[in-house]
Enzyme design. Sequence first.
Site, short mmCIF file in Angstrom:
data_model
loop_
_atom_site.label_atom_id
_atom_site.label_comp_id
_atom_site.label_asym_id
_atom_site.label_seq_id
_atom_site.Cartn_x
_atom_site.Cartn_y
_atom_site.Cartn_z
N ASN A 1 0.77 -1.58 -0.21
CA ASN A 1 -0.03 0.20 -0.15
C ASN A 1 0.74 1.23 0.39
O ASN A 1 1.90 1.42 0.65
CB ASN A 1 -0.91 0.42 0.98
N HIS B 1 1.22 6.04 1.93
CA HIS B 1 2.00 7.45 2.44
C HIS B 1 3.15 8.00 1.77
O HIS B 1 3.59 8.62 2.06
CB HIS B 1 1.91 6.76 4.17
N HIS C 1 -5.82 3.33 -1.69
CA HIS C 1 -7.34 4.45 -1.05
C HIS C 1 -7.40 5.28 -1.72
O HIS C 1 -6.73 5.71 -0.85
CB HIS C 1 -7.43 3.60 0.36
N ARG D 1 -9.47 7.73 -0.73
CA ARG D 1 -10.33 8.21 -0.14
C ARG D 1 -11.43 9.50 -0.36
O ARG D 1 -11.66 10.02 -1.14
CB ARG D 1 -9.76 8.86 1.41
N ARG E 1 -7.27 12.48 0.53
CA ARG E 1 -6.12 13.22 1.96
C ARG E 1 -4.95 12.65 1.06
O ARG E 1 -3.89 12.75 1.66
CB ARG E 1 -6.19 12.90 3.54
N GLU F 1 -8.83 0.66 -3.12
CA GLU F 1 -9.66 0.45 -1.95
C GLU F 1 -10.66 1.70 -1.85
O GLU F 1 -10.68 3.24 -2.29
CB GLU F 1 -9.39 0.97 -0.65
N THR G 1 -8.59 3.30 8.50
CA THR G 1 -9.35 2.45 8.55
C THR G 1 -9.18 2.17 9.77
O THR G 1 -8.72 0.98 9.95
CB THR G 1 -9.78 1.66 7.18
N GLU H 1 -10.93 -9.36 2.99
CA GLU H 1 -9.40 -9.39 3.74
C GLU H 1 -9.94 -9.02 5.11
O GLU H 1 -11.00 -7.91 5.68
CB GLU H 1 -8.79 -7.56 2.71
N HIS I 1 -3.30 -4.88 7.14
CA HIS I 1 -3.85 -3.78 8.67
C HIS I 1 -2.56 -3.47 9.87
O HIS I 1 -2.63 -4.62 10.57
CB HIS I 1 -5.29 -2.96 9.43
N1 PXP Z 1 -5.91 -3.08 3.85
C1 PXP Z 1 -6.48 -1.92 3.60
C2 PXP Z 1 -7.80 -2.92 3.50
C3 PXP Z 1 -6.75 -0.91 4.41
O1 PXP Z 1 -7.47 0.24 3.98
C4 PXP Z 1 -5.27 -1.45 4.72
C5 PXP Z 1 -5.02 0.62 5.10
O2 PXP Z 1 -5.16 1.78 3.89
C6 PXP Z 1 -3.80 -1.40 4.24
C7 PXP Z 1 -4.22 -3.09 3.75
C8 PXP Z 1 -3.21 -0.54 5.08
O3 PXP Z 1 -2.78 -0.80 6.62
P1 PXP Z 1 -1.17 -0.52 6.59
O4 PXP Z 1 -0.82 0.72 6.84
O5 PXP Z 1 -1.11 0.03 8.25
O6 PXP Z 1 -0.60 -0.95 7.07
#
Ligand code: PXP
Length: 238
Positions: free
Chosen positions: A7, A10, A43, A45, A49, A70, A101, A151, A192
């Site tokens: 992901n 960030h 994601h 959003r 953001r 996402e 999330t 997931e 997550h």
């Molecule tokens: N999976 C999903 C569905 C998420 O919403 C997120 C966070 O956006 C992640 C995985 C990744 O989480 P993290 O950034 O905490 O590793």
Amino acid sequence: MKRLGVNIDHVATIRNARGEAHPCPISVAKFIKKKGINSVTIHLREDRRHIKDIDAKKICSIKGLKVNLEISTKNKMIINAIKIKPNFVCIVPENRKEITTEGGLDLKNNKKKIKIIIDKFKKLNIRTSLFINPTLKNILLSKELGSDCIEIHTGTFSNLVKSNKVYFKEFLKIKKCSKLAKLIGIEVHAGHGLDYKSTKLLSKIPEIEEFNIGHFIIGESIFYGLSKVIKNFRKIIN
Ligand code: PXP
């Protein structure tokens, strides 16, 4: 072989902090594609953001890269997602005030809406996944709604591991849910809050086929670089 989805939200967070172009999430997606990842997760959003529509479109047009988008259940987001044309979608709950999330979808109270969304994406040959808390009821509901994948929200488990608390009960919950999902024909993903330790523990669950990891990978890369961190995760999950 278990799959690693990275992901990169960030990367966009850092870029947006200055309102300029660097670091560019599209370049990062191209860069990590060559590092043995299986997919990139973004994601989009409702408040935009981090990842923006234009980022999502460009990332989805990178040849040979699988993109997992996402999105929330809002109509506008579904219409956007259809335009963006990702390979996969993961439906997530969204709350404007949350930092990230915070939990899984409330499937029971949103059955009709989620079923319509799943059917729409299925018609377009887009793989569907539901972000859920690990309960057996949620697994059965995901089957009823026709989702290809689930997931499992690993936030609770990850926090217990990080704070050196007893995590066995939460681990068992995830294990039981993974087993049931696989048994009834749903592919299992997890994500997550995962870091090296929590990912290593969950990798022992054979039914989990994909991990989606973001914040820790980007943060740890400040010290060791994306290539090294991705390499470490690839080793850990298999
Ligand atoms: N999976 C999903 C569905 C998420 O919403 C997120 C966070 O956006 C992640 C995985 C990744 O989480 P993290 O950034 O905490 O590793």
